[in-house]
Design an enzyme around this catalytic site. Structure first.
Site, mmCIF file in Angstrom:
data_model
loop_
_atom_site.group_PDB
_atom_site.id
_atom_site.type_symbol
_atom_site.label_atom_id
_atom_site.label_comp_id
_atom_site.label_asym_id
_atom_site.label_seq_id
_atom_site.Cartn_x
_atom_site.Cartn_y
_atom_site.Cartn_z
ATOM 1 N N HIS A 1 -2.390 3.472 9.836
ATOM 2 C CA HIS A 1 -2.562 2.028 9.631
ATOM 3 C C HIS A 1 -1.944 1.202 10.752
ATOM 4 O O HIS A 1 -2.341 0.064 10.982
ATOM 5 C CB HIS A 1 -2.024 1.592 8.262
ATOM 6 C CG HIS A 1 -0.539 1.628 8.136
ATOM 7 N ND1 HIS A 1 0.171 2.805 8.015
ATOM 8 C CD2 HIS A 1 0.396 0.641 8.099
ATOM 9 C CE1 HIS A 1 1.461 2.536 7.909
ATOM 10 N NE2 HIS A 1 1.628 1.232 7.962
ATOM 11 N N ASN B 1 7.639 -3.972 16.448
ATOM 12 C CA ASN B 1 6.862 -2.780 16.807
ATOM 13 C C ASN B 1 5.654 -3.095 17.683
ATOM 14 O O ASN B 1 4.888 -2.192 18.009
ATOM 15 C CB ASN B 1 6.358 -2.069 15.548
ATOM 16 C CG ASN B 1 7.480 -1.657 14.622
ATOM 17 O OD1 ASN B 1 7.563 -2.161 13.509
ATOM 18 N ND2 ASN B 1 8.342 -0.763 15.069
ATOM 19 N N CYS C 1 12.721 -6.786 11.998
ATOM 20 C CA CYS C 1 11.348 -6.269 12.099
ATOM 21 C C CYS C 1 10.363 -7.380 12.427
ATOM 22 O O CYS C 1 9.376 -7.167 13.121
ATOM 23 C CB CYS C 1 10.920 -5.629 10.776
ATOM 24 S SG CYS C 1 11.661 -4.032 10.436
ATOM 25 N N GLU D 1 7.348 3.370 19.195
ATOM 26 C CA GLU D 1 7.432 2.367 18.134
ATOM 27 C C GLU D 1 7.907 1.009 18.654
ATOM 28 O O GLU D 1 8.292 0.132 17.884
ATOM 29 C CB GLU D 1 8.352 2.876 17.023
ATOM 30 C CG GLU D 1 7.864 4.168 16.371
ATOM 31 C CD GLU D 1 6.747 3.961 15.355
ATOM 32 O OE1 GLU D 1 6.873 3.065 14.505
ATOM 33 O OE2 GLU D 1 5.741 4.699 15.415
ATOM 34 N N ASN E 1 8.204 -4.307 1.509
ATOM 35 C CA ASN E 1 7.381 -3.393 2.292
ATOM 36 C C ASN E 1 8.203 -2.706 3.375
ATOM 37 O O ASN E 1 7.667 -1.984 4.207
ATOM 38 C CB ASN E 1 6.204 -4.146 2.927
ATOM 39 C CG ASN E 1 4.872 -3.660 2.402
ATOM 40 O OD1 ASN E 1 4.794 -2.636 1.740
ATOM 41 N ND2 ASN E 1 3.813 -4.382 2.717
ATOM 42 N N GLY F 1 0.792 -1.224 0.000
ATOM 43 C CA GLY F 1 0.000 0.000 0.000
ATOM 44 C C GLY F 1 0.821 1.269 0.000
ATOM 45 O O GLY F 1 0.275 2.361 -0.149
ATOM 46 N N GLY F 2 2.150 1.155 0.198
ATOM 47 C CA GLY F 2 2.995 2.353 0.236
ATOM 48 C C GLY F 2 2.599 3.308 1.343
ATOM 49 O O GLY F 2 2.624 4.523 1.179
ATOM 50 N N LEU F 3 2.252 2.753 2.503
ATOM 51 C CA LEU F 3 1.656 3.557 3.572
ATOM 52 C C LEU F 3 2.659 4.246 4.483
ATOM 53 O O LEU F 3 2.285 5.092 5.280
ATOM 54 C CB LEU F 3 0.758 2.653 4.441
ATOM 55 C CG LEU F 3 -0.433 2.018 3.726
ATOM 56 C CD1 LEU F 3 -1.056 0.936 4.606
ATOM 57 C CD2 LEU F 3 -1.471 3.075 3.398
ATOM 58 N N SER F 4 3.934 3.857 4.395
ATOM 59 C CA SER F 4 4.883 4.271 5.425
ATOM 60 C C SER F 4 5.858 5.330 4.925
ATOM 61 O O SER F 4 6.957 5.020 4.478
ATOM 62 C CB SER F 4 5.638 3.045 5.949
ATOM 63 O OG SER F 4 6.354 3.368 7.117
ATOM 64 N N TYR F 5 5.450 6.595 5.031
ATOM 65 C CA TYR F 5 6.316 7.714 4.643
ATOM 66 C C TYR F 5 7.565 7.705 5.526
ATOM 67 O O TYR F 5 7.472 7.598 6.747
ATOM 68 C CB TYR F 5 5.561 9.033 4.808
ATOM 69 C CG TYR F 5 6.350 10.249 4.378
ATOM 70 C CD1 TYR F 5 6.686 10.436 3.035
ATOM 71 C CD2 TYR F 5 6.763 11.201 5.305
ATOM 72 C CE1 TYR F 5 7.410 11.542 2.631
ATOM 73 C CE2 TYR F 5 7.486 12.315 4.909
ATOM 74 C CZ TYR F 5 7.810 12.484 3.583
ATOM 75 O OH TYR F 5 8.533 13.579 3.188
ATOM 76 N N HIS G 1 13.536 3.605 11.996
ATOM 77 C CA HIS G 1 13.679 3.021 13.336
ATOM 78 C C HIS G 1 15.161 2.757 13.588
ATOM 79 O O HIS G 1 15.928 2.538 12.649
ATOM 80 C CB HIS G 1 12.929 1.681 13.454
ATOM 81 C CG HIS G 1 11.443 1.792 13.399
ATOM 82 N ND1 HIS G 1 10.653 0.943 12.647
ATOM 83 C CD2 HIS G 1 10.589 2.643 14.008
ATOM 84 C CE1 HIS G 1 9.382 1.276 12.794
ATOM 85 N NE2 HIS G 1 9.322 2.303 13.614
#
Length: 448
Positions: free
Chosen positions: A137, A110, A371, A174, A365, A19-23, A250
């Protein structure tokens, strides 16, 4: 007393998508809208879990979240039956539907911050769910995360659970991605290392200019207080704002620690000498001998560190006391990184072996080996109190692979997220999963 570090890896959920959600996360942004393969992603994660279990490491599994998160969409004003809520969101606000379908809980680093009983005032293992409030999200994860953790670590005699910090940017937290623990051995008091990107209330601290600093000093301090940590057992360090602006969102993208060893990039921290000195003196006060392994800019640039996820690796102590570094395939594909790793393991430092894993679905992603895992140091009686349903075994591995084969798609595009059948597939899968892992009812759809 005998104690172990146990790794709990996130099981990739059936809505794994790009989704490319993480700027601020370069890989997440650059692979936006690509077609994902949830089945392959889940199996890649399970293969890593099994491999580490086969090597003799204690391994567990952490269940994914319920997605699509229909309740979150309802809170944003979408009404009707569950399929109607999804259809309306797809029609009117596709980015919100994409966010509500994110499988980002796979990155269990996280999920929370964990302090082992050797460090805490009441001699229990403490968990504080991370509010992850920097990204919508991820900010919707912590209520389910807390329920899942309580189902895994249920004994109040051995475990203490804290709700997430206030969900505002001043207390942006986080979790373990910005936390490392150093110790002589896992069962002895150690030094907990909290890395933050900015201060919320003190403007004298520098901050990044391009990308957000997700962790605040004040959040880290609050977690340390909640866990009853002593001043002698805590070190706070500020992440270098310049590397945050290069995609180091992070600390676990630029450093990894375990036992008495910190493996870090030259540019990771501000006031590096002061930080290393404090870690060394405080660990010495607890009987340990701190060892810092610095990767110089001349060997590996920050850009190559971010591309390859060299530091988003697992640093594991083997039975003979030497250390193993678990890295993604991308490290082998990067000439300067692989050259450095070959020199590192040929030397006489603490890191003697590198193991490579294909985690491409997660890596695209923006999540590598570190992670995907939550580390929990446990003494014998605490390990015995962990819900046995989440402890990895050959039988559980095979059962989960069969479960993935039965329920997961091998292709998922953004348009597929609007398919009402996907919601049914996901809930059916998760209902079965809670029985396999013996979690009870932890998902909203099971509790209504």
């Amino acid at each position: 007393m005998t104690a172990y570090e146990m790794n709990f890896d996130g099981l990739v959920g059936p809505t794994h998508n790009y989704g490319g959600l993480s700027y601020g996360n370069v890989a997440s942004q650059s692979n936006s809208q690509a077609i994902s393969n949830p089945k392959e992603a889940a199996k890649q994660g399970l293969a890593k879990m099994k491999a580490l279990m086969d090597m003799g490491f204690k391994q567990g599994v952490l269940a994914p979240q319920e997605r699509p998160d229909v309740a979150a969409l309802r809170r944003l004003g979408f009404t009707g039956s569950d399929p109607e809520v999804i259809a309306r969101a797809a029609r009117e606000a596709m980015p919100l539907l994409v966010a509500s379908c994110s499988a980002s809980s796979m990155w269990t680093a996280n999920a929370c911050t964990v302090s082992p009983s050797a460090d805490t005032a009441d001699a229990r293992v403490h968990f504080t769910a991370a509010n992850l409030n920097c990204k919508f999200h991820r900010s919707i994860e912590h209520p389910t995360t807390s329920r899942v953790l309580q189902a895994m670590f249920a004994s109040q005699e051995h475990f203490a659970h804290h709700p997430a910090l206030p969900a505002v940017s001043q207390f942006g937290d986080e979790g373990a991605a910005n936390h490392t623990r150093f110790c002589k051995s896992y069962g002895e008091p150690g030094v907990e290392f909290f890395v933050y990107g900015r201060s919320a209330f003190d403007s004298r601290y520098p901050a990044p200019a391009r990308y957000p600093a997700r962790q605040t000093l004040e959040a880290s301090q609050a977690v340390a207080r909640l866990h009853g940590l002593s001043e002698e057992g805590v070190v706070y360090a500020q992440q270098n704002p310049a590397v945050i602006d290069q995609g180091v969102f992070h600390n676990d993208v630029i450093a990894v620690g375990n036992g008495e060893v910190l493996f870090y990039h030259q540019d990771a921290f501000l006031d590096t000498d002061k930080v290393l000195g404090e870690l060394g003196s405080k660990l010495a006060g607890r009987g340990g001998n701190f060892q810092a392994v610095c990767v110089p800019n001349s060997a590996v640039s920050v850009e190559d560190a971010v591309k390859s996820y060299l530091f988003n690796s697992q640093l594991l102590t083997r039975a003979d006391g030497s250390m193993l570094l678990v890295v993604p395939e991308e490290c082998r594909n990067n000439a300067s990184v692989w050259r450095y790793l070959e020199q590192l393991t040929a030397g006489n430092g603490p890191i003697r072996e590198v193991r490579v894993f294909d985690l491409k679905q997660s890596m695209q992603n923006g999540g590598g080996p570190a992670c995907l895992r939550l580390r929990v140091a446990l003494k014998e009686q605490e390990l015995a109190a962990v819900n046995p349903g989440v402890v990895m075994s050959l039988e559980l591995h095979d059962r989960l692979v069969a479960w993935v084969d039965k329920h997961y798609r091998d292709r998922l595009s953004e348009a597929d997220l609007a398919d009402p059948q996907l919601l049914i597939e996901c809930r059916t899968a998760l209902d079965e999963l809670t029985q396999i892992l013996k979690l009870g009812s932890v998902y909203p759809f099971q509790m209504t």
